[in-house]
Design a protein around this motif. Structure first.
Motif, short mmCIF file in Angstrom:
data_model
loop_
_atom_site.label_atom_id
_atom_site.label_comp_id
_atom_site.label_asym_id
_atom_site.label_seq_id
_atom_site.Cartn_x
_atom_site.Cartn_y
_atom_site.Cartn_z
N VAL A 157 3.10 -17.57 -3.58
CA VAL A 157 3.82 -16.32 -3.38
C VAL A 157 3.05 -15.24 -4.15
O VAL A 157 2.87 -15.35 -5.37
CB VAL A 157 5.27 -16.41 -3.89
N LEU A 158 2.59 -14.22 -3.44
CA LEU A 158 1.80 -13.16 -4.05
C LEU A 158 2.59 -11.86 -3.99
O LEU A 158 2.98 -11.41 -2.89
CB LEU A 158 0.46 -12.96 -3.33
N ASP A 159 2.87 -11.27 -5.14
CA ASP A 159 3.60 -10.01 -5.21
C ASP A 159 2.65 -8.89 -5.61
O ASP A 159 1.86 -9.04 -6.56
CB ASP A 159 4.75 -10.10 -6.21
N PHE A 160 2.76 -7.75 -4.92
CA PHE A 160 1.89 -6.60 -5.17
C PHE A 160 2.75 -5.41 -5.55
O PHE A 160 3.71 -5.07 -4.84
CB PHE A 160 1.06 -6.28 -3.94
N SER A 161 2.42 -4.77 -6.67
CA SER A 161 3.14 -3.60 -7.15
C SER A 161 2.15 -2.51 -7.51
O SER A 161 0.98 -2.80 -7.82
CB SER A 161 3.99 -3.97 -8.38
N PRO A 162 2.59 -1.26 -7.52
CA PRO A 162 1.66 -0.17 -7.85
C PRO A 162 1.29 -0.17 -9.33
O PRO A 162 2.12 -0.46 -10.20
CB PRO A 162 2.44 1.08 -7.46
N LEU A 163 0.05 0.13 -9.61
CA LEU A 163 -0.42 0.31 -10.98
C LEU A 163 -0.13 1.76 -11.36
O LEU A 163 -0.77 2.69 -10.87
CB LEU A 163 -1.91 0.02 -11.08
N GLU A 164 0.83 1.96 -12.22
CA GLU A 164 1.26 3.30 -12.61
C GLU A 164 0.68 3.63 -13.97
O GLU A 164 1.02 3.00 -14.96
CB GLU A 164 2.79 3.38 -12.62
N GLY A 184 -9.45 -3.97 -5.63
CA GLY A 184 -8.53 -2.97 -6.14
C GLY A 184 -7.26 -3.54 -6.73
O GLY A 184 -6.36 -2.78 -7.13
N ALA A 185 -7.11 -4.87 -6.77
CA ALA A 185 -5.91 -5.51 -7.33
C ALA A 185 -6.28 -6.22 -8.62
O ALA A 185 -7.37 -6.80 -8.75
CB ALA A 185 -5.30 -6.49 -6.34
N LEU A 216 2.04 -15.41 -8.00
CA LEU A 216 0.97 -14.55 -8.49
C LEU A 216 1.41 -13.09 -8.39
O LEU A 216 1.95 -12.67 -7.37
CB LEU A 216 -0.31 -14.76 -7.68
N ASP A 217 1.18 -12.33 -9.45
CA ASP A 217 1.50 -10.91 -9.47
C ASP A 217 0.21 -10.10 -9.56
O ASP A 217 -0.68 -10.44 -10.35
CB ASP A 217 2.41 -10.57 -10.65
N PHE A 218 0.17 -9.01 -8.78
CA PHE A 218 -1.00 -8.13 -8.79
C PHE A 218 -0.54 -6.68 -8.95
O PHE A 218 0.44 -6.27 -8.32
CB PHE A 218 -1.80 -8.25 -7.48
N ALA A 219 -1.25 -5.94 -9.79
CA ALA A 219 -1.06 -4.49 -9.88
C ALA A 219 -2.21 -3.84 -9.13
O ALA A 219 -3.38 -4.23 -9.30
CB ALA A 219 -1.05 -4.05 -11.34
N ALA A 220 -1.90 -2.86 -8.28
CA ALA A 220 -2.94 -2.26 -7.44
C ALA A 220 -2.65 -0.78 -7.24
O ALA A 220 -1.49 -0.35 -7.20
CB ALA A 220 -3.01 -2.98 -6.09
N LEU A 221 -3.71 0.01 -7.08
CA LEU A 221 -3.55 1.43 -6.78
C LEU A 221 -2.94 1.60 -5.39
O LEU A 221 -2.16 2.52 -5.16
CB LEU A 221 -4.90 2.14 -6.87
N ASP A 222 -3.29 0.71 -4.46
CA ASP A 222 -2.72 0.73 -3.12
C ASP A 222 -2.20 -0.68 -2.81
O ASP A 222 -2.91 -1.51 -2.22
CB ASP A 222 -3.78 1.14 -2.09
N PRO A 223 -0.95 -0.97 -3.22
CA PRO A 223 -0.42 -2.34 -3.07
C PRO A 223 -0.42 -2.83 -1.62
O PRO A 223 -0.74 -3.99 -1.37
CB PRO A 223 1.00 -2.24 -3.62
#
Length: 431
Positions: free
Chosen positions: A77-84, A17-18, A37-44
């Motif tokens: 370093v892994l950053d997770f943010s919402p996929l809007e 999902g990321a 590393l940056d990831f966009a996810a529906l559920d971060p």
């Protein structure tokens, strides 16, 4: 519509999902090893917890209300943010086209123009208005250009200049000083730091973030200086990194601020027929410390940079003993001080040869390590000289340690003899 930029695997674990996005993909395309590393996810949060279960490490919220989380696992370093919205809508909100990338199905995807930016190795904003969504983005553009060796074409420089003028007119929009400090530190530690500082000046961002340095621009110096004070500063920063590629941040900050006191001390001397800058090192040291503390640099960083600026005009003496005493008294600033002195001379015309003399003499004088402890303890000094605990014991130990640095004593027996001579009225060279 997103376009395929390259077919390749993403060499890091990706939770379900990321979607990997952003600078890590840019770095891979540029042949660099990414660490962030940056990831966009529906559920971060769910994606971040899954990554933690696989990779371990520490997970914490960056901004829980916005659904932003960070996982630190070893050097990654892994950053997770919402996929809007859609993936394309997400990328359209990013800063630069080379950062507006996503990995999906074995392909790196990007916006129109990203492939051309990669070929030309340049930074172009996704949209100019995006710079105003996070006002740090213009400073980050300069830092990325210096760190990654990317160009800033005319359209980008013009956009940065317009943003700089906006920030000057609206100081309330300035980013948090801690964020500014981090970008400036990364810029100074980059391979092309001097060029990055030049870009800051050319785009007007120098006036926004380092206004105390603006008076150096165009300030003629005369004498051995064929460059104005600003170009000389950039030359010193360049030569410091050239002489000492691993130069730490404090040394680079000192190079940047070493002449900041010149505009405040510039006086015309009719006897020599030119301007002089008497006391500029001392004045500049105070300016440097105040500026760095304002930018939220740690106190120890500001104090060390201040000391280097204050001492950069000191002239090393001749003679091995005197030279060892000179560097012993400044041992907390080594090896940054002689490298700064040498870089300062390489930024002039006519005395460049002194740079190599400074470094050669420093290396020769410190071939034998400077002493860390005196041959005698405080108790031994008190017993020998009949002293009670107090400042005189400290002075005796300092005198002895300096004598060891000069090479005048090389054993405890010689140390005792020297202290008895000193106690009997011999001259203390440290007084």
């Amino acid at each position: 519509m997103l376009r395929p930029i390259a077919h390749r695997d993403f060499p890091f674990y990706t939770p379900k999902g990321a979607i990997p996005v952003g600078g890590a993909l840019r770095d891979l395309l540029l042949g660099r090893r990414p660490w962030d590393l940056d990831f966009a996810a529906l559920d971060p949060l769910k994606a971040a917890e899954e990554a933690q279960g696989r990779l371990g490490g520490t997970l914490f919220p960056l901004d829980a209300t916005r659904g932003q989380y960070r996982l630190v696992s070893g050097t990654l370093v892994l950053d997770f943010s919402p996929l809007e919205g859609s993936l394309e809508e997400d990328l359209l909100r990013r800063d630069f086209r080379l950062n507006a990338l996503a990995w999906k199905g074995g392909r790196i995807l990007g916006l129109r123009g990203a492939e051309e930016d990669l070929r030309r190795k340049v930074l172009v904003p996704v949209r100019e208005e995006n710079l105003y969504q996070d006002h740090l983005r213009s400073l980050r553009a300069v830092r990325l250009a210096a760190s990654l060796g990317l160009g800033l074409p005319g359209e980008t420089r013009n956009a940065l200049s317009r943003h700089a003028r906006f920030l000057q007119a609206h100081p309330e929009a300035l980013p948090a000083r801690e964020r500014v400090r981090e970008e400036l530190a990364k810029l100074l530690l980059s391979p092309k730091a001097a060029w990055g500082l030049h870009l800051l000046e050319r785009t007007g961002l120098l006036d926004v973030y380092l206004p105390e340095l603006r008076p150096l621009v165009g300030l003629e110096q005369g004498g051995v200086h064929h460059l104005d004070a600003w170009r000389h500063t950039l030359s010193v920063l360049f030569h410091l990194a050239w002489l000492w590629p691993e130069a730490p941040l404090t040394a680079r900050l000192a190079a940047l601020y070493h002449d900041v006191g010149k505009p405040l001390t510039r006086r015309y001397d009719p006897e020599v027929g030119r301007y002089r800058f008497l006391g500029h090192a001392e004045v500049g040291a105070e300016v440097a410390e105040a500026s760095l503390l304002w930018l939220r640099f740690p106190k120890e960083v500001a104090e060390r940079a201040k000391a280097l600026v204050q001492r950069h005009m000191d002239r090393p003496p001749e003679g091995k003993g005197a030279l060892r005493r000179f560097y012993f008294r400044r041992k907390d600033l080594l090896p940054a001080l002689p490298y700064l002195m040498a870089a300062d001379r390489l930024g002039t015309r006519g005395v460049e040869g002194e740079a190599w003399e400074v470094l050669r003499n420093f290396q020769e004088a410190t071939r034998e390590p400077l002493p860390e402890r005196p041959f005698l303890s405080g108790d031994e000094v008190m017993a020998l000289l009949g002293l009670r605990p107090g400042p005189e014991v400290g002075r005796a130990l300092a005198f002895l340690l300096e004598a060891q640095a000069e090479g005048r004593v090389r054993s405890p027996e010689e140390a005792k003899a020297l202290l008895l001579y000193w106690k009997g009225g011999g001259q203390d060279p440290s007084s």
